[in-house]
Design a protein around this motif. Structure first.
Motif, PDB file in Angstrom:
ATOM      1  N   ASP A 285      35.743  42.164  36.672  1.00 28.94           N
ATOM      2  CA  ASP A 285      34.911  42.559  35.539  1.00 28.94           C
ATOM      3  C   ASP A 285      34.887  41.511  34.439  1.00 28.94           C
ATOM      4  O   ASP A 285      34.168  41.681  33.449  1.00 28.94           O
ATOM      5  N   CYS A 286      35.677  40.481  34.597  1.00 32.68           N
ATOM      6  CA  CYS A 286      35.738  39.423  33.574  1.00 32.68           C
ATOM      7  C   CYS A 286      34.547  38.488  33.753  1.00 32.68           C
ATOM      8  O   CYS A 286      34.631  37.475  34.463  1.00 32.68           O
ATOM      9  N   SER A 287      33.471  38.803  33.112  1.00 33.41           N
ATOM     10  CA  SER A 287      32.224  38.066  33.340  1.00 33.41           C
ATOM     11  C   SER A 287      32.287  36.629  32.853  1.00 33.41           C
ATOM     12  O   SER A 287      31.502  35.787  33.304  1.00 33.41           O
ATOM     13  N   LYS A 288      33.220  36.352  31.922  1.00 32.52           N
ATOM     14  CA  LYS A 288      33.324  34.991  31.397  1.00 32.52           C
ATOM     15  C   LYS A 288      34.587  34.270  31.880  1.00 32.52           C
ATOM     16  O   LYS A 288      34.879  33.162  31.414  1.00 32.52           O
ATOM     17  N   LEU A 289      35.305  34.872  32.804  1.00 31.66           N
ATOM     18  CA  LEU A 289      36.530  34.251  33.303  1.00 31.66           C
ATOM     19  C   LEU A 289      36.199  32.983  34.091  1.00 31.66           C
ATOM     20  O   LEU A 289      35.454  33.015  35.062  1.00 31.66           O
TER      21      LEU A 289
END
Length: 674
Positions: A184-188
């Protein structure tokens, strides 16, 4: 934003400004100064805290950055750091801080601006619980590598901080599965958790983190296969490191859709199959490491000419076959090429000479032929420092002295186990920078050449298992790197471009890791051990076993005080074991078996640690554990007419020597009581 990169470099302890800061903010309760003392110190220091070393403030004189990496700090983090309400970056890496992360720091509602937290390379412990970091709503990067954190990888980062981009947890004690919530970490962009105890598979949800550029889980217990329907989603991926796990199956065709991929590490898994032709689409590859798997087939379907930036290709310990594809020779920036322990065959192509940047070449344990042709081609690779060719060119003849030149920068030459005939060639004497030479396991004849001591930097010589003859030359006793410990400074301290393996669990990362050694065993050397052997004071290992050497052990060998290994077994040596050998305090491996030695085994120093097998096969040798026990007479001596009575228990060990034709007594002091 670039990923957090750091190296631990010791810096001087800060001056008064930072010292005051440490007294105030890092002191433990038992060592804290009083308020009055604290104020006194602050008055003594007349500069504003924003001028202290490692402290950065904004225009409002609010502390926004604390950078105290590599300052020799010890103790735990004080909760008072949570009072720095404007803190944006905190770097405490490369110190000796311990304990857990105080909730006042990581969960404080007053320290919500923190976006970068680097606590790597310390001694922190504890778990990342649900409460950990809950107050850090602006956190972008966390580096907690090189600590002792336990428990599972936390899943809540992205729920707390939508901008979370960098998570580094390498070298801890984390366990459990990879949490699906990380998907769910879209910017990871960076996820590194190598060298932990993680298990399970890569969850399908993880591939929803499509911003990932660096995905790294080496040396864990992960398993499963790379799913063809998921991996292509990570199109921004530049580094994928899944080495030293338990992944199986094939490399999927969709790997070719990772066109930004620069590094692929799948080493030490149980993967199999052929390399997909779609690899050719990964045109930005710099490193391809597939060693120690079960990959097979030929490499011709991979278009290596599409990899102009490729620097490292490591295919060690697989089942690749056929000939080396010509397309590899178009990788002009290739520095390290290892094709060892596969099923390649044929002659080396002249195209290999195009690799002008090549420094490390390992082709051992294949079925290549025509060694003369190979060396003629390779001599044009002027940057070669490491050349490993063993277990090839079987039953061929060592190239003669007149045909080989070049190799001006060669440091390591290994041509073991090829059953090569001929003599040790003169062209080796022209390798002026050679440090390590291994010609073991061949059929070389003739003597050790007299020019051997002209190799100024040679410190490791392994010529065992050949048919070499003659006496051990005295010139060998004058090798510069072995005669003086002071010459150690001249050793090339560079690392190998790739680690050199002697087994999957034994590797050397730089030449200096090799012990200074002479390995001359299993030849046909005759004569005595040269008395000049005592000149080799820097020697760590001496193996001259399985030869036809005669005479006694020269007393000068007792000067080799750095020796850890001494193997003189299976010769025709005579005389006694020198008692002075007890002074070789580092000696951990000693073998004199199967000679014609006589007399008692020394009982001092390291000799009590050696097994009986070290002395077996010497019928006239006596001592504990041997069939032949030394004759002994115990005598008690005491001086009379003295108030201070001195009792000395003495054992006289008697044995008959055939060399001196007389009875010799050795007095051994067993104890003193007074």
């Amino acid at each position: 934003m670039q990923p957090l990169q750091f190296t631990c470099k010791k810096l001087p302890i800060p001056l008064l400004g930072s010292a005051v800061l440490l007294l105030i903010s890092l002191a433990t309760p038992t060592s804290s100064c009083t308020e009055q003392e604290k104020n006194s110190l602050l008055q003594f220091e007349d500069t504003h805290c924003c001028n202290w070393e490692g402290i950065t403030c904004n225009g409002n004189k609010t502390v926004i950055d604390v950078s105290l990496a590599s300052r020799g700090l010890e103790g735990s983090i004080t909760p008072s750091l949570g009072n720095l309400t404007g803190l944006q970056r905190l770097n405490l890496s490369c110190n000796s801080l311990y304990g857990g992360l105080p909730l006042e720091l990581v969960s404080s509602s007053t320290i919500m601006d923190l976006d970068v937290l680097n606590i790597s390379s310390n001694l922190f412990t504890g778990q990342f619980t649900s409460a950990t970091l809950k107050g850090m709503q602006n956190l972008i990067a966390l580096n907690a590598s090189n600590n002792s954190f336990t428990g599972q990888i936390p899943t809540h980062f992205c729920n707390i901080s939508p901008s979370f981009a960098v998570l580094q947890l390498c070298f801890n004690k984390l366990s459990g599965n990879i949490p699906p919530g990380l998907g769910d970490c879209s910017k990871l962009r960076v996820l590194k958790a190598g060298h932990n105890n993680l298990s399970g598979t890569l969850p399908d949800e993880l591939f929803n983190a499509t911003s990932l550029e660096h995905l790294s889980f080496p040396r864990n217990g992960l398993q499963g296969m790379l799913d063809d329907t998921h991996i292509f989603k990570l199109r921004n991926l530049a580094i994928l490191d899944l080495g030293e796990n338990k992944f199986s199956g094939i490399i999927p065709d969709s790997i070719g859709q990772l066109t930004r991929l620069q590094e692929l590490h799948l080493d030490y898994n149980i993967m199999s199959g052929e390399l997909p032709s779609t690899f050719s689409n990964c045109t930005n590859l710099i490193t391809l490491d597939l060693k120690s798997n079960n990959f097979s087939g030929e490499l011709h379907k991979v278009g290596f000419s599409n990899f102009p930036d490729l620097k490292t290709l490591d295919l060690l310990w697989n089942n690749f076959g056929g000939t080396i594809p010509e397309s590899i020779y178009s990788c002009r920036n290739l520095i390290a090429l290892r094709l060892s322990a596969n099923k390649f065959h044929g002659q080396l192509s002249k195209g290999l000479g195009n690799l002008k940047s090549l420094s490390f070449l390992s082709l051992g344990n294949n079925s290549f032929s025509n060694i003369t042709n190979a060396l003629q081609i390779l001599r044009s690779s002027k940057n070669l420092t490491t050349l490993l060719l063993g277990m090839n060119f079987m039953n061929e003849t060592m190239p003669d002295n007149a045909r080989i030149d070049g190799f001006e920068n060669l440091r390591v030459l290994d041509m073991y186990g090829s059953l090569l005939s001929g003599e040790i060639p003169f062209w080796i004497s022209e390798l002026a920078n050679l440090e390590i030479l291994s010609l073991r396991g061949n059929r070389l004849t003739g003597p050790i050449p007299a020019w051997i001591n002209t190799l100024e930097y040679l410190f490791y010589l392994h010529i065992s298992n050949n048919n070499l003859t003659g006496e051990i030359p005295t010139t060998l006793m004058a090798m510069p790197m072995l005669t003086s410990e002071k010459t150690a400074a001249h050793l090339d301290k560079r690392v190998f471009d790739l680690p050199v393996y002697h087994s999957p669990s034994l590797q050397y990362r730089k030449p200096i890791a090799y012990l200074k050694a002479l390995c001359l065993s299993r030849n046909k050397f005759t004569g005595v051990i040269p008395p000049e052997i005592g000149q080799l004071k820097a020697l760590f290992s001496l193996d001259i076993s399985f030869n036809n050497l005669t005479g006694p052990i020269p007393p000068s060998i007792c000067n080799l005080t750095n020796l850890e290994v001494l193997d003189l077994s299976n010769n025709n040596l005579t005389g006694e074991i020198l008692a002075a050998l007890e002074n070789l305090h580092f000696l951990s491996d000693f073998n004199i078996s199967n000679n014609d030695m006589e007399g008692p085994i020394p009982t001092g120093g390291q000799f009590c640690t050696f097994p009986n097998s070290s002395f077996a096969g010497n019928p006239r040798m006596c001592g504990p554990g041997l069939n032949h026990h030394c004759t002994s007479v115990e005598v008690g001596l005491a001086p009379t007419g003295s108030k201070g009575l001195l009792l000395i228990e003495v054992k006289i060990v008697a044995f008959y020597t055939t060399t001196s034709k007389k009875l010799v007594a050795q007095i051994v002091c067993l104890g003193v009581d007074y």
